[in-house]
Design an enzyme around this catalytic site. Sequence first.
Site, PDB file in Angstrom:
ATOM      1  N   ARG A  52      -7.216   5.615  -5.638  1.00 29.93           N
ATOM      2  CA  ARG A  52      -6.842   7.058  -5.706  1.00 29.93           C
ATOM      3  C   ARG A  52      -7.040   7.810  -7.058  1.00 29.93           C
ATOM      4  NH1 ARG A  52      -0.747   7.563  -3.442  1.00 29.93           N
ATOM      5  NH2 ARG A  52      -1.171   9.842  -3.513  1.00 29.93           N
ATOM      6  N   ILE A  84       0.798  -1.117   0.096  1.00 30.81           N
ATOM      7  CA  ILE A  84       0.103   0.171  -0.139  1.00 30.81           C
ATOM      8  C   ILE A  84       0.916   1.293  -0.084  1.00 30.81           C
ATOM      9  CG2 ILE A  84      -1.943  -1.026   1.260  1.00 30.81           C
ATOM     10  CD1 ILE A  84      -1.144  -0.008   3.835  1.00 30.81           C
ATOM     11  N   ASP A  85       0.187   2.398  -0.386  1.00 32.45           N
ATOM     12  CA  ASP A  85       1.073   3.585  -0.594  1.00 32.45           C
ATOM     13  C   ASP A  85       1.943   4.020   0.708  1.00 32.45           C
ATOM     14  OD1 ASP A  85       0.344   3.424  -3.150  1.00 32.45           O
ATOM     15  OD2 ASP A  85      -1.346   4.891  -2.909  1.00 32.45           O
ATOM     16  N   LYS A  86       2.898   4.728   0.788  1.00 35.86           N
ATOM     17  CA  LYS A  86       3.479   5.448   1.700  1.00 35.86           C
ATOM     18  C   LYS A  86       2.476   6.172   2.804  1.00 35.86           C
ATOM     19  CE  LYS A  86       6.900   8.715   3.193  1.00 35.86           C
ATOM     20  NZ  LYS A  86       8.181   9.913   2.672  1.00 35.86           N
TER      21      LYS A  86
END
Length: 319
Positions: free
Chosen positions: A239, A136-138
């Site tokens: 997103r 998953i993204d930062k």
Amino acid sequence: MDKRLFVAESGGKRLDVFLSEQTDEFTRSRIKKLIEDSAVLVNGCTQTKAGADVKVGDVVELCVPDPVDYSVRAENIPIEIVYQDEDFAIVNKPKGMTVHVGNGVDSGTLVNALLFALDSLSGIGGVLRPGIVHRIDKDTTGLLVVAKNDRAHVALAKQIAEKTCKRTYFALLEGNVKTDGGRIVTDIGRHPTERLKMAVLPDGKGKIAVTDYEVVARFGTEFTLCKFTLQTGRTHQIRVHAKHIGHPVAGDPVYGFKKQKLNADGQLLHAWQLELTHPKTEERMTFNAYLPPVFAEILRKLCKRFDLDENAFAYLFHP
């Protein structure tokens, strides 16, 4: 060496374009360099021309050299381990933590923390990504499954590929989403001019991406709380899809509005639930993670402002 095989289901594309569409983790320039370095075989023969035509049925092998620039070290970084046994662990990743090293980041990642916290990790992910089954993204928070041995890694990765591992997210979106729910289906790939971003592309130009969503609460016309279920796992998928329907994730610095209404310091997107089958016992298991403090506080304030009962969201808040 990391070897990957792809079979062309259609023809008429350049080799570098074809390979960049098959993997989300390499830019087209990186793919081109690998081709020039004789790291790509087409039907068993080395191909060094990025512009070579790919034909239907061609078998393309991408050979990514093992990383040699640095090794990953264990670091005593506090992380929340929701569950673990001898086969896998479930981790609640905090905001601001990159999942694995790379692109100039060699410390402070989830992998650095896992090497210190767990007694073993699978090796299939390579030197830089031990145990990492998915990412998953930062600045996205929430649950990840981590494999502790190669057998478990293969089984868990298969569940994700076959969509039997259910991944559910909560996100606060900008504006008032018109429908109460639905399915978003597009192609997603690298943005044509901004290579660090992903984008919705014309059909056939990217990888198919499918996201189901359900409206949970509306805060006037300003924000909508939505539950998302991933049917595929493309980079930045939620997103990008949120932006595609005209309601980007609140606080998103990349895909959101330039003028942010909330002091969120990053996208309000949280991997809330993981449902999977145990790789050994075949027991169906479900794990949840409460919203992180910033997301929870913003949601409570919105409930108060718009006269909604915050107790309706008690399952999202830490007691």
